[in-house]
Structure formats: C-alpha cells, structure tokens
Design a protein around this motif. Sequence first.
Motif, mmCIF file in Angstrom:
data_model
loop_
_atom_site.group_PDB
_atom_site.id
_atom_site.type_symbol
_atom_site.label_atom_id
_atom_site.label_comp_id
_atom_site.label_asym_id
_atom_site.label_seq_id
_atom_site.Cartn_x
_atom_site.Cartn_y
_atom_site.Cartn_z
ATOM 1 N N LEU A 175 67.321 64.313 21.157
ATOM 2 C CA LEU A 175 68.698 64.953 21.339
ATOM 3 C C LEU A 175 69.666 63.974 22.368
ATOM 4 O O LEU A 175 70.712 63.782 22.245
ATOM 5 N N PHE A 176 68.740 63.513 23.437
ATOM 6 C CA PHE A 176 69.349 62.675 24.490
ATOM 7 C C PHE A 176 69.708 61.358 23.714
ATOM 8 O O PHE A 176 70.831 60.930 23.933
ATOM 9 N N ALA A 177 69.044 60.717 22.709
ATOM 10 C CA ALA A 177 69.241 59.575 22.053
ATOM 11 C C ALA A 177 70.420 59.883 21.097
ATOM 12 O O ALA A 177 71.347 59.006 21.040
ATOM 13 N N GLY B 13 71.227 60.130 28.781
ATOM 14 C CA GLY B 13 70.809 59.626 27.597
ATOM 15 C C GLY B 13 69.074 59.234 27.604
ATOM 16 O O GLY B 13 68.257 59.706 28.578
ATOM 17 N N THR B 14 68.680 58.179 26.819
ATOM 18 C CA THR B 14 67.185 58.082 27.097
ATOM 19 C C THR B 14 66.798 57.369 28.314
ATOM 20 O O THR B 14 65.580 57.389 28.499
ATOM 21 N N GLY B 15 67.867 56.689 28.993
ATOM 22 C CA GLY B 15 67.687 56.055 30.168
ATOM 23 C C GLY B 15 67.182 56.961 31.231
ATOM 24 O O GLY B 15 66.029 56.612 32.257
ATOM 25 N N ASN B 16 67.605 58.290 31.217
ATOM 26 C CA ASN B 16 67.111 59.277 32.086
ATOM 27 C C ASN B 16 65.664 59.555 31.927
ATOM 28 O O ASN B 16 65.102 60.250 32.923
ATOM 29 N N ASN C 12 73.189 51.245 22.325
ATOM 30 C CA ASN C 12 72.788 51.971 21.288
ATOM 31 C C ASN C 12 71.383 51.534 20.531
ATOM 32 O O ASN C 12 70.709 52.332 20.096
ATOM 33 N N ALA C 13 71.218 50.177 20.632
ATOM 34 C CA ALA C 13 69.991 49.609 20.061
ATOM 35 C C ALA C 13 68.888 50.190 21.024
ATOM 36 O O ALA C 13 67.762 50.648 20.569
ATOM 37 N N LEU C 14 69.037 50.313 22.139
ATOM 38 C CA LEU C 14 68.140 50.646 23.185
ATOM 39 C C LEU C 14 67.626 52.247 23.028
ATOM 40 O O LEU C 14 66.764 52.589 22.958
ATOM 41 N N ALA C 15 68.902 53.020 22.863
ATOM 42 C CA ALA C 15 68.695 54.279 22.767
ATOM 43 C C ALA C 15 67.665 54.651 21.490
ATOM 44 O O ALA C 15 67.036 55.480 21.295
ATOM 45 N N SER C 16 68.013 53.993 20.265
ATOM 46 C CA SER C 16 67.226 54.059 19.179
ATOM 47 C C SER C 16 65.881 53.786 19.308
ATOM 48 O O SER C 16 64.997 54.366 18.773
ATOM 49 N N TYR C 17 65.792 52.596 20.076
ATOM 50 C CA TYR C 17 64.305 52.043 20.158
ATOM 51 C C TYR C 17 63.608 53.236 20.978
ATOM 52 O O TYR C 17 62.225 53.420 20.713
#
Length: 463
Positions: A351-353, A69-72, A155-160
């Motif tokens: 896409l990752f998010a 995900g976005t962390g990557n 999910n909040a972090l992915a959105s941000y």
Amino acid sequence: MISKVSNFLYTPWVPLFLVVAGVVLTVCTRFVQLRMVRESIRVVREKPQTEGAVSSFGALMISTASRVGTGNIVGVAQAICLGGVGAVFWMWFIAVFGGASAFVESTLAQIYKRKNPDGSSYGGPSYYMESALGQRWLGVLFAVFVILTYAVGYNALASYNMQSTFAGFSFYDPSVTPAVMGAVLAVLFLICVMGGGKRLSKVTGVMVPVMGVLYILVALVIVLLNIGRVPAMFGAIFANAFDFKAIFGGFSGSCLMYGIKRGLYSNEAGMGSAPNAAASADVSHPVKQGLVQMLSVFLDTLLICTATAFMCLLSGVAPTEELAGAPYVQAALQNVLGGFGPVFIAVSMTLFAFTTLIGNYYYCEGCLRFMMKRQPGKTFMTGFRVAASAIVFVGAVASMSLVWNLADVTQGLMVVTNIPVILLLVKPAIAALKDYQRQRQAGENPVFRAADIGLEGKTECWN
C-alpha cells in the motif's frame, strides 16, 4: 559513478544546506512549526473556496502520499542498521527544523501560483524561481531534477522496496518474483495515472489515512507489549546520536548522515516537492497551505517513521548490517507478533509503495507543463506515462545499492537547488505570515491580497 556523486553531494553539502536553512527559517518565522501547530490542524479541516476545487486536505493527501511511503519502513530500518540507533534522533531533528522550510516553500508556492482556465491553480518551486527571481532557466533545471527524482529515483526505489519485503516468504524466487511483482505494480500504476490528477487525489485521499492509522495502531500495540524496554531504547538513541567521536570518525556512514538522508527521503522538507501539490489547493490565504504542509512533515516523520523505529528497537532483534532494510522489519515483527508480523509488513509495504508511486507522479505532470509552457499533448503524456511505468518495473529488478544511491543523488540535486532560493525569497513568506496573524488576531478569516505585502502586480492569483 552514482555512488561517488552521492558521496560528493552529502559530504557535506546536502546536510549543511538542510540544517542551515532549517535553523535560519525557524528563527525568521519565530518557530512557526511549533507555535502554530494547533492552527495548522484547524486549517486542514477547511473546505475549498470554490466547490469542486482541491481542498487543503486534498493537497495534503497528495503530498503525504509521496512522503509516506516505503522509506518510512525500509528507509528507517536501513538507517538504524547501517548508521546506528542514533539515526532516529537525527530524523527527528531534521523533521522539526525542516517544518520551517516546508512552511516557507509551500507558502511561496501559493503566493506565486498560476490559474487554469477552469479556475483551478497550479505551481511550485519552478514558478517562484521564474516569477520572483526572474530566472526561468533555474526553474527548468529544477523541473528536470523533480522528474528525475520522482519518475526515476523514488519510483524505482519504491518498487524495489515493495518486492524486497516478500523475500522472506517461501514462494519468493530471486530470479522470478521481483520481475513478476514489478510487472504487476507497473501495470496497476499505469492504469491509475491514465486517469489523471483528479483520480490520484481520490485514490490517495482514501488510502493514505487508512494505511497510516493502521500502521500506527500496530506500532502502539508493540510499544505497549514491550513497555519495560522503552527507557533503555531512548537511552540508546540519545547516547548513539551524541557520540560525536564515532560520527566524525566515519561521517559518511554515521548515524547523523543516515538520519538526515533517510529523514529527507521520508519527509522531503526543503526539497521543493510538496509545494507542487500545495499550489493546487484552493485557499483564501497562502499561509494556510504553508501550515498544512508543515503539518505533513510531522505526520510523516514524528509519527510514522517513529512508529517503525519503535517497532524495530523494542522487538528484541538487534540491528545488523546483514538485516539492513526490509529483513530487519520482518524479523522484528515476527519476533513480536509471530506469523502475522511479516504478512502485515508485506501488505503495508504494498500500500505504501502504491500511494508513493502515484503521489510521486503527480509532481511530474506539473513540471512537464512548466518546461513546455503549455499542457503537454495527449500522445506525449501517454508516452511519458508508459515510460514511467517501465521505470517502476526496472526498479523492482535492480540492485539495492543502485536504487538507494540513485534516489539519494536526485533528491540531493533538488535540495541544493531549492534551499538557496527559499532563503533568498524568505521575505515575502514572512510578510504573508505577519499578514495572516494580524487578521487572525482581529478575529477574521484571513484573506490575502498581494498589495498588502508589497507584491501588487507581481502575482497572478492574488491581485
């Protein structure tokens, strides 16, 4: 307040739990994450036992949708900018040893999984806490932590993180754009989750491999374009990783701490998240899914996180605190690929998010079912899905420090609950591994029976 709780959890409990568990389980399994990689690749290609059931590959894609995900992208860049380039080494370290933890927890989830009336299966850490330890209260507490982590923190972090990658474009208005993007993402997320788990499996099964391959290919191009800088990059990574004077002089902000934090956020090994997906796979032996989920940790950190690290470190753009997160990735790719770079990262992050959001949500439904002892009603689930969508919107407009600290706290709570449990329950997982190896050495397709490892009458699916 959240920042203080995070500092308490990570100084030193979460890193200590992860490292100790990784080393202990690696020794107990005789380095299963290294000696059985080839077997894990073979197993992931197997079809499910029952036609139409969730395959090993399908369960892998659900868990990978959450992990990848976005962390990557943003998480790796943030770790490098705030902790130093040595954070990359500690991400590798926690992934390699975390592979053993991922194997054990997912094998346990398969052993103690439950059956639906239609023959499909479900389970996870809450179920092995109840069935193997006899501690339902602990399972309920863990289920609460899972929901807080995936429906709220992650999910909040992915959105941000998704909306933050557009900050470098001319159309971005800090007072308007985050809210617009958050609203669009929340609506798309709601449409998808209203379709239930099967639609999640179909969506992630297509999107995860495609976006992962494209991302790695671009990283490979950048490495080849800057091949002369590779030796110096590795030298800097190892020099910084073993600068123990600097690490212990400021532990909470060190490369070791950021490497472990962001490594955990990306691969989730030992957290107890992937077992929720692993339990749904229709396999002939629990060890098969343990091997598959072990492979997912490597795909996530050793491939995709490393791709981000190399793209950034070979770009010629120096990491600074001001660039921490998405701005560093944008600047790095623009320096190498010109105008295509920021556009590629923005598309990748979107896409990752999205796959992260729907992969995360999958875990929450199973935990709600455990807490209620039944499948939640349609009205309740509609309300929960709407609330989860609202959190996606809120995350887009929240501050960076809040969303990252919130994710760190909630994932930390999962770790300190799940790790002691899998250490206590390691014997059934080891016995299952030995049973699997015995059958493979005999040239058989391993088939598990609970009685073969002394668990007769103690499981629901393997008697």
